[in-house]
Motif scaffolding. Structure first.
Motif, PDB file in Angstrom:
ATOM      1  N   ARG A 212       0.667  -1.209  -0.026  1.00 24.08           N
ATOM      2  CA  ARG A 212       0.007  -0.185   0.118  1.00 24.08           C
ATOM      3  C   ARG A 212       0.682   1.012  -0.119  1.00 24.08           C
ATOM      4  N   ASP A 213       1.960   1.288   0.768  1.00 19.96           N
ATOM      5  CA  ASP A 213       2.680   2.573   1.076  1.00 19.96           C
ATOM      6  C   ASP A 213       3.937   2.575  -0.027  1.00 19.96           C
ATOM      7  N   VAL A 214       4.330   1.601  -0.539  1.00 19.25           N
ATOM      8  CA  VAL A 214       5.561   1.755  -1.453  1.00 19.25           C
ATOM      9  C   VAL A 214       5.095   1.608  -2.824  1.00 19.25           C
ATOM     10  N   ALA A 215       4.255   0.640  -3.440  1.00 22.91           N
ATOM     11  CA  ALA A 215       3.820   0.496  -4.646  1.00 22.91           C
ATOM     12  C   ALA A 215       3.011   1.534  -5.211  1.00 22.91           C
ATOM     13  N   ASP A 216       3.385   1.795  -6.714  1.00 22.64           N
ATOM     14  CA  ASP A 216       2.330   2.535  -7.215  1.00 22.64           C
ATOM     15  C   ASP A 216       1.120   2.216  -7.817  1.00 22.64           C
ATOM     16  N   ARG A 217       1.137   0.846  -7.904  1.00 25.42           N
ATOM     17  CA  ARG A 217       0.160  -0.067  -8.431  1.00 25.42           C
ATOM     18  C   ARG A 217       0.168  -1.492  -7.750  1.00 25.42           C
ATOM     19  N   VAL A 218      -1.020  -1.843  -7.610  1.00 18.28           N
ATOM     20  CA  VAL A 218      -1.364  -3.221  -6.877  1.00 18.28           C
ATOM     21  C   VAL A 218      -1.927  -4.213  -7.619  1.00 18.28           C
ATOM     22  N   VAL A 219      -1.623  -5.415  -8.096  1.00 15.96           N
ATOM     23  CA  VAL A 219      -2.259  -6.391  -8.992  1.00 15.96           C
ATOM     24  C   VAL A 219      -2.624  -7.393  -8.186  1.00 15.96           C
ATOM     25  N   PHE A 220      -3.866  -7.754  -7.939  1.00 16.03           N
ATOM     26  CA  PHE A 220      -4.304  -8.844  -7.249  1.00 16.03           C
ATOM     27  C   PHE A 220      -4.575 -10.230  -8.056  1.00 16.03           C
ATOM     28  N   ILE A 221      -3.894 -11.175  -7.988  1.00 22.72           N
ATOM     29  CA  ILE A 221      -4.061 -12.519  -8.878  1.00 22.72           C
ATOM     30  C   ILE A 221      -4.895 -13.385  -8.139  1.00 22.72           C
ATOM     31  N   ASP A 222      -5.724 -14.039  -8.495  1.00 23.15           N
ATOM     32  CA  ASP A 222      -6.303 -15.400  -8.030  1.00 23.15           C
ATOM     33  C   ASP A 222      -6.706 -16.374  -9.177  1.00 23.15           C
ATOM     34  N   GLU A 223      -6.394 -17.630  -8.720  1.00 25.03           N
ATOM     35  CA  GLU A 223      -6.560 -18.694  -9.580  1.00 25.03           C
ATOM     36  C   GLU A 223      -6.453 -18.386 -11.167  1.00 25.03           C
ATOM     37  N   GLY A 224      -4.971 -17.837 -11.263  1.00 25.30           N
ATOM     38  CA  GLY A 224      -4.513 -17.582 -12.659  1.00 25.30           C
ATOM     39  C   GLY A 224      -4.928 -16.585 -13.427  1.00 25.30           C
TER      40      GLY A 224
END
Length: 251
Positions: A212-224
């Motif tokens: 949350r604090d360091v990344a510019d963007r978060v990608v949530f991957i689930d089941e491929g």
């Protein structure tokens, strides 16, 4: 400019499809955190990007150079050895278990590839090594062997080794998973510093507050598949998808 372009990546192990058409672009200077449950495909995606695994379909470019592509018949073609060497010089990879050579000193772990792969003069390689060890707070450990270092120190050496070739992008595969909380903080501070220097990074992590604090963007991957992605604070604090909300509720 995109440093990494992965389009429609599929990957199977025997009859199990682990990646199901994932596309991921990372811009120069961007830090992207990949989150998700174990077995969801995060590390496999990283291994495909860094040539440790081959894909079943899709295309990958790193630093504008094409690693692989899929023709109209669905056959994947990888680049030749010369291009592969060029592409591998564009990225650094930090593993969760350090992967240092136990019989090499810290200095040799960092300079070995510079001297023998990149044909760099030893004096220049040593200068780069000393500069990076200073940055990591480890200059006094140059002649120490990995077995005599703490886990946090070993991981800092691993990061220094990844930085030694001046890569265009750094990949981290759960860099703190083998560390206790105090050493985890130590490594996250190093990565935070790299982010502040606008180092292009892809970080597979279970550290949600860090993402949350360091990344510019978060990608949530689930089941491929990519379930949700967006600005880090938005995804972590206010996820839109029910699957993301359920996953994050555990943290």
């Amino acid at each position: 400019m995109n440093i990494l372009e992965m389009q429609n990546i599929t990957k199977s192990f025997d009859d199990t499809q682990v990646l199901k058409g994932i596309s991921l672009n990372v811009k120069k200077g961007e830090a992207v955190a990949i989150i998700g449950a174990s077995g969801g495909g995060k590390s496999t995606l990283l291994r495909c990007a860094t040539t440790l695994e081959t894909i079943n379909r899709g295309s990958i470019k790193i630093g504008g150079e094409e690693l692989c592509s899929t023709d109209s018949n669905g056959k994947v073609h990888y680049c030749d050895k010369t291009m592969l060497t060029s592409i591998r010089s564009k990225f650094g990879l930090v593993f969760q278990n350090y992967n240092l050579f136990p019989h090499f000193s810290v200095r040799r772990n960092i300079t070995e590839a510079l001297i023998h792969v990149h044909k760099m003069d030893k004096t220049k390689a040593d200068e780069i090594c000393d500069s990076l060890l200073t940055k990591m707070g480890l200059l006094g450990k140059a002649n120490t062997y990995p077995g005599n270092l703490s886990g946090g120190q070993q991981q800092r050496v691993s990061i220094a080794r990844a930085l030694a070739t001046s890569p265009e992008i750094l990949f981290f595969d759960e860099p703190t998973s083998a560390l206790d909380p105090e050493l985890t903080h130590e490594i996250l501070q190093v990565i935070r510093g790299l982010s502040e220097e606008h180092m292009t990074m892809v970080i597979v992590t279970h550290e949600m507050s860090f993402a949350r604090d360091v990344a510019d963007r978060v990608v949530f991957i689930d089941e491929g598949v990519i379930v949700e992605e967006g600005p880090a604070k938005e995804v972590i604090d206010n996820p839109r998808q029910e699957r993301t909300k359920k996953f994050l509720s555990k943290y």
